[in-house]
Design an enzyme around this catalytic site. Sequence first.
Site, short mmCIF file in Angstrom:
data_model
loop_
_atom_site.label_atom_id
_atom_site.label_comp_id
_atom_site.label_asym_id
_atom_site.label_seq_id
_atom_site.Cartn_x
_atom_site.Cartn_y
_atom_site.Cartn_z
N CYS A 118 9.06 -59.47 49.01
CA CYS A 118 10.29 -60.23 48.74
C CYS A 118 10.04 -61.73 48.59
O CYS A 118 10.89 -62.45 48.06
CB CYS A 118 11.32 -59.99 49.83
SG CYS A 118 11.76 -58.26 49.99
N HIS A 254 16.32 -65.74 49.60
CA HIS A 254 16.14 -64.32 49.27
C HIS A 254 17.35 -63.55 49.76
O HIS A 254 17.84 -63.78 50.88
CB HIS A 254 14.87 -63.80 49.94
CG HIS A 254 14.76 -62.31 49.90
ND1 HIS A 254 14.95 -61.59 48.74
CD2 HIS A 254 14.52 -61.39 50.88
CE1 HIS A 254 14.82 -60.30 49.00
NE2 HIS A 254 14.57 -60.15 50.29
N ASN A 284 19.56 -55.95 47.86
CA ASN A 284 18.26 -56.62 47.99
C ASN A 284 17.37 -56.19 46.81
O ASN A 284 16.95 -55.04 46.74
CB ASN A 284 17.63 -56.22 49.32
CG ASN A 284 16.30 -56.89 49.57
OD1 ASN A 284 15.72 -57.50 48.69
ND2 ASN A 284 15.80 -56.78 50.80
N1 ACO Z 1 25.08 -45.65 57.25
C1 ACO Z 1 25.62 -45.27 58.42
N2 ACO Z 1 24.95 -45.31 59.59
C2 ACO Z 1 23.70 -45.75 59.56
C3 ACO Z 1 23.07 -46.16 58.37
C4 ACO Z 1 23.82 -46.09 57.19
N3 ACO Z 1 23.33 -46.46 55.99
N4 ACO Z 1 21.82 -46.55 58.66
C5 ACO Z 1 21.64 -46.42 59.98
N5 ACO Z 1 22.78 -45.91 60.52
C6 ACO Z 1 23.05 -45.62 61.93
C7 ACO Z 1 21.80 -45.23 62.68
O1 ACO Z 1 21.54 -43.85 62.55
C8 ACO Z 1 22.17 -45.62 64.08
O2 ACO Z 1 23.03 -44.63 64.61
P1 ACO Z 1 22.88 -44.16 66.16
O3 ACO Z 1 23.18 -45.40 66.96
O4 ACO Z 1 23.92 -43.10 66.28
O5 ACO Z 1 21.47 -43.70 66.31
C9 ACO Z 1 23.01 -46.88 63.91
O6 ACO Z 1 23.51 -46.82 62.55
C10 ACO Z 1 22.23 -48.14 64.11
O7 ACO Z 1 21.02 -48.07 63.34
P2 ACO Z 1 19.98 -49.23 63.29
O8 ACO Z 1 18.85 -48.90 62.36
O9 ACO Z 1 19.66 -49.65 64.70
O10 ACO Z 1 20.88 -50.31 62.55
P3 ACO Z 1 20.93 -51.87 62.78
O11 ACO Z 1 22.15 -52.21 63.50
O12 ACO Z 1 19.60 -52.41 63.22
O13 ACO Z 1 21.13 -52.33 61.26
C11 ACO Z 1 19.89 -53.20 59.40
C12 ACO Z 1 20.19 -51.98 60.27
C13 ACO Z 1 21.16 -53.58 58.65
C14 ACO Z 1 18.82 -52.84 58.37
C15 ACO Z 1 19.43 -54.34 60.31
O14 ACO Z 1 18.34 -53.94 61.08
C16 ACO Z 1 19.07 -55.55 59.57
O15 ACO Z 1 19.94 -56.29 59.13
N6 ACO Z 1 17.77 -55.82 59.40
C17 ACO Z 1 17.31 -56.97 58.67
C18 ACO Z 1 16.26 -56.60 57.73
C19 ACO Z 1 16.74 -56.36 56.37
O16 ACO Z 1 17.83 -56.62 55.94
N7 ACO Z 1 15.78 -55.91 55.61
C20 ACO Z 1 15.94 -55.76 54.22
C21 ACO Z 1 14.64 -55.66 53.60
S1 ACO Z 1 13.49 -56.77 54.23
C22 ACO Z 1 13.56 -58.16 53.43
O17 ACO Z 1 13.96 -58.23 52.32
C23 ACO Z 1 13.12 -59.37 54.11
#
Ligand code: ACO
Length: 327
Positions: A118, A254, A284
Amino acid sequence: MTARMKTMRAQFAGVGSYLPENLVTNDELAKTVDTSDAWIRERTGIRQRHLAAPHETCAFMATRAAEAALAQSGIAAADIGAIILATATPDQAFPATATRVQAALGAGGFAYDLSAACAGFVYALGMADSLIRSGAIRNAIVIGAEVYSRILDWNDRGTCVLFGDGAGAVVLRGVESDDAASPGVLSTHLHSDGSLGDILYVNGAVGRRDLPGHLVMNGREVFRHAVARMSEAIDEALAANNLARTDVDWMIPHQANRRIIDGIGKKLGLGENQVVITVDQHANTSAASIPLALAVAMADGRIKPGNLLLLVALGGGLTWASALVRL
Ligand code: ACO
């Protein structure tokens, strides 16, 4: 009387973009993936993404974006010294997708792909800027083009909802300048930390049929590093140019996640009207996200000649980078 030293500068001469025709909203995605519009929007700010059809390859999209940027620049393809294509999703291991673009454009010079996930577009900008400053080349095209839809695990709802496809390109024109306030790339700062390679990676390998090559991410860890590393790279860029945060007209970060972008904006004290956000429209698009956002904000007139732009990105590697550009 001392003569002022003339140096070469890389000016933004043209910007172009390409988005696949197939627009997929969160609700449409929820028909095939166990997710919901509310979950995706609340956690990421994403509302929709463009997904490439089979003919919309990395080379196809990169070429369309580069053609638009060249048309705006008025520079002939034959006068291009280098094409640097940032991508994590090239069409083939080799030849470099950039050489396919070179052939399609009828461009001169040399062409290669750059792999920095990225952060790839800012890395490519840094490389092209160095080549122009050194006098090795006069004009360049830097492109970010990605088809992440081909490397997503569509059974992993934690990652497949986050990405989209597309391409953006900038034509750089080398000009002689003795004035620090004149348009051009002021600086680029590039970093990587390979010890963090396993928090965001593709699990495939060339020739490994048992490993199809899907994106794997520890989202929380990426989030933790993203705001800190990008904020550091911004401070580094401003300090190197004796500029203050208040000098920045527009930050173009980004576009990974609205919460990461808001976190950086808040840390820097930038208002909403100083940050370009397109993650809601494009999701993204990795290396393509910054030039795509730039193209949107230039086309709608938000970004104007003379503006000071701050580009900043972080991606798999980890890689991260910043650039300051006077338009
Ligand atoms: N729809 C519905 N539920 C979902 C989804 C979805 N698409 N994805 C995960 N869940 C559920 C999981 O199963 C979990 O459920 P549970 O608690 O019953 O087990 C719950 O949601 C929480 O899952 P997590 O993976 O812990 O979700 P989190 O709150 O961490 O959010 C996210 C995920 C949005 C990706 C977050 O970690 C984040 O913002 N990360 C930043 C990194 C990023 O955006 N990366 C993009 C690419 S990297 C880059 O470009 C730099």
